[in-house]
Write a protein that holds these residues in place. Structure first.
Motif, PDB file in Angstrom:
ATOM      1  N   PRO A  35     -50.057 -25.796 -10.230  1.00 13.96           N
ATOM      2  CA  PRO A  35     -49.088 -24.709 -10.362  1.00 13.96           C
ATOM      3  C   PRO A  35     -47.681 -25.120  -9.885  1.00 13.96           C
ATOM      4  CG  PRO A  35     -51.096 -23.916  -9.342  1.00 13.96           C
ATOM      5  CD  PRO A  35     -51.196 -25.416  -9.391  1.00 13.96           C
ATOM      6  N   ILE A  55     -45.377 -22.781  -9.420  1.00 13.09           N
ATOM      7  CA  ILE A  55     -44.983 -21.688  -8.522  1.00 13.09           C
ATOM      8  C   ILE A  55     -46.160 -21.381  -7.615  1.00 13.09           C
ATOM      9  CG2 ILE A  55     -44.298 -19.253  -8.373  1.00 13.09           C
ATOM     10  CD1 ILE A  55     -43.302 -19.471 -11.302  1.00 13.09           C
ATOM     11  N   LEU A  85     -38.816 -16.000 -11.398  1.00 12.98           N
ATOM     12  CA  LEU A  85     -38.892 -16.307 -12.827  1.00 12.98           C
ATOM     13  C   LEU A  85     -37.599 -16.963 -13.315  1.00 12.98           C
ATOM     14  CD1 LEU A  85     -40.588 -13.000 -14.050  1.00 12.98           C
ATOM     15  CD2 LEU A  85     -41.664 -15.246 -13.874  1.00 12.98           C
ATOM     16  N   ALA A 140     -43.391 -16.450 -20.840  1.00 12.61           N
ATOM     17  CA  ALA A 140     -44.504 -16.546 -19.904  1.00 12.61           C
ATOM     18  C   ALA A 140     -45.291 -15.249 -19.955  1.00 12.61           C
ATOM     19  CB  ALA A 140     -43.995 -16.766 -18.474  1.00 12.61           C
ATOM     20  N   ILE A 160     -47.742 -12.914 -17.619  1.00  5.13           N
ATOM     21  CA  ILE A 160     -48.128 -12.697 -16.219  1.00  5.13           C
ATOM     22  C   ILE A 160     -49.251 -11.675 -16.223  1.00  5.13           C
ATOM     23  CG2 ILE A 160     -47.272 -11.904 -13.958  1.00  5.13           C
ATOM     24  CD1 ILE A 160     -44.396 -12.493 -15.066  1.00  5.13           C
ATOM     25  N   TYR A 214     -48.752 -19.333 -17.782  1.00  2.31           N
ATOM     26  CA  TYR A 214     -49.422 -18.153 -17.258  1.00  2.31           C
ATOM     27  C   TYR A 214     -49.184 -18.039 -15.751  1.00  2.31           C
ATOM     28  CZ  TYR A 214     -52.987 -15.313 -15.188  1.00  2.31           C
ATOM     29  OH  TYR A 214     -53.611 -14.377 -14.416  1.00  2.31           O
ATOM     30  N   ILE A 215     -48.880 -16.826 -15.318  1.00  2.00           N
ATOM     31  CA  ILE A 215     -48.668 -16.596 -13.881  1.00  2.00           C
ATOM     32  C   ILE A 215     -49.634 -15.522 -13.383  1.00  2.00           C
ATOM     33  CG2 ILE A 215     -46.990 -15.850 -12.123  1.00  2.00           C
ATOM     34  CD1 ILE A 215     -44.787 -16.936 -14.062  1.00  2.00           C
ATOM     35  N   PRO A 245     -53.205 -21.886 -13.831  1.00  2.00           N
ATOM     36  CA  PRO A 245     -51.971 -21.099 -13.862  1.00  2.00           C
ATOM     37  C   PRO A 245     -50.717 -21.951 -13.597  1.00  2.00           C
ATOM     38  CG  PRO A 245     -53.630 -19.999 -12.530  1.00  2.00           C
ATOM     39  CD  PRO A 245     -54.176 -21.352 -12.863  1.00  2.00           C
ATOM     40  N   GLY A 249     -48.205 -20.464 -12.369  1.00  2.00           N
ATOM     41  CA  GLY A 249     -47.759 -19.886 -11.105  1.00  2.00           C
ATOM     42  C   GLY A 249     -48.811 -19.003 -10.465  1.00  2.00           C
TER      43      GLY A 249
END
Ligand SMILES: [Zn+2]
Length: 350
Positions: free
Chosen positions: A11, A13, A28, A87, A89, A111-112, A144, A146
């Motif tokens: 990841p 993030i 973001l 993205a 989320i 994907y977050i 993910p 993030g």
């Protein structure tokens, strides 16, 4: 001669702190996202969709409420009806986290994860559990881009969500022992870096001697350790670092039990059983479950011992290509006799 190069996605993030959802737009922006969608479940939509939308000033944000019990084909259809986002989320419990992961995977966008509970390691793993032909099935996706966890939100969840997270994390101990056993039997090869990461994650957690499961430090420890376990699966390319015989028992329970409990709860009980079968760190596991009041919660559930008997017998057929302790008849018998005789388990059954 060429040497294999390990190049794994991790990841970009990783934010685990109090109040972090109010910084979402800035996070973001740092990653140049300008048009994003957030998927919610019923609960998270009611509680957070409007709040989050109110904090966004310049990034385009669509909030989407997902319904429960969406199967794989409906999910794919849904994915391709969505417009193109930078993205995707997902914010909410395990189900919507899995939907988001799969939608982003099928649309090839980052994907977050924003989990609102810490009840299992799904928010950090590369797989998702989806309904295929009416059956819960593990489907590959991507790790993910993030992971954002607001400790203030996790603090508010009822005890059993956190206890489920504890159960899912402690299963790293039995899963790693199964993995070594499998290698000794020539069935697979342990990836030592993945194993180390998974082991360090759970050890760091069990050495945090806290009894207040809602304490921010406890939650941070739990969430970081679950995250590291999830990343371990990306390194090994399979779920072995965090999923062994104890997970087979839990998956089998989902089939045989009229009233299955939460994933991490079932996994936790099965971890206690298998650690005793493996005769490896069982006392340590029992101590953590006692200290966190995991066992007290189980007592209230009035579990049916017969479900566990059946699940132990069925377990190996869930993943016939693996070779955990449960795949060995000798240890399966040992597990059955353990659940019959163990004084602690006796106090837990209905
Ligand atoms: Zn799990």
């Amino acid at each position: 001669m060429t040497y294999p190069i390990t190049n794994i996605a991790i990841p970009a993030i990783l934010e685990i702190k109090s109040g972090v959802i109010y910084e979402l737009e800035n996070i973001l922006k740092k990653h140049q996202f300008v048009n994003v969608a957030i998927l919610f479940d019923e609960f998270s939509y009611e509680n957070y969709a409007a709040i989050l939308k109110g904090t966004f000033k310049s990034i385009k944000l669509d909030t989407i409420k997902m319904k429960a019990n969406v199967n794989l084909s409906e999910l794919i259809e849904h994915a391709f009806l969505l417009e193109r986002y930078d993205a995707v989320i997902a914010m909410g419990g395990g189900t919507v986290i899995d939907y988001g992961k799969y939608i982003a995977f099928s649309r090839r966008v980052p994907y977050i994860s924003i989990p609102t509970s810490a009840s299992n390691d799904g928010f950090a793993s590369s797989n998702c559990s989806l309904i295929v032909n009416d059956k819960k099935t593990t489907v590959p996706a991507k790790v993910p881009f993030g992971i954002i966890v607001d400790i203030d939100i996790i603090q508010q969840v009822p005890d059993h969500f956190l206890l489920a997270g504890v159960g899912d994390l402690l299963s790293n101990i039995t899963a790693l022992y199964d993995w070594e056993y499998e290698e000794q039997n020539g069935v697979s090869q342990v990836n030592h870096f993945a194993a180390m990461l998974s082991k360090k994650a759970v050890n760091s957690f069990v050495r945090t001697p806290m009894t207040d499961i809602h304490h921010p430090i406890f939650i941070k420890e739990l969430v970081s350790s679950l995250t590291m376990g999830g990343i371990a699966t990306v390194i090994s390319g399979n779920s072995a670092p965090i999923s062994g015989s104890e997970h087979l028992i839990s998956h089998a329970l989902d089939h045989v039990s009229a009233n299955p409990s939460m994933h991490g709860i079932q996994v936790g009980i099965a971890t206690y059983i298998m650690a005793n079968v493996q005769e490896h760190r069982a006392e340590r596991i029992a101590k953590v479950f006692t200290r966190t009041r995991f066992f007290d919660y189980i007592k209230d559930l009035q579990l049916d011992k017969n479900d566990y008997v059946q699940a132990i017998k069925m377990g190996p057929s869930i993943k016939p290509k693996r070779y955990t302790y449960l795949h060995d008849e000798k240890y399966r018998e040992k597990a059955l006799s353990f659940i019959d005789k163990d004084p602690l388990l006796k106090t837990l059954w209905k």
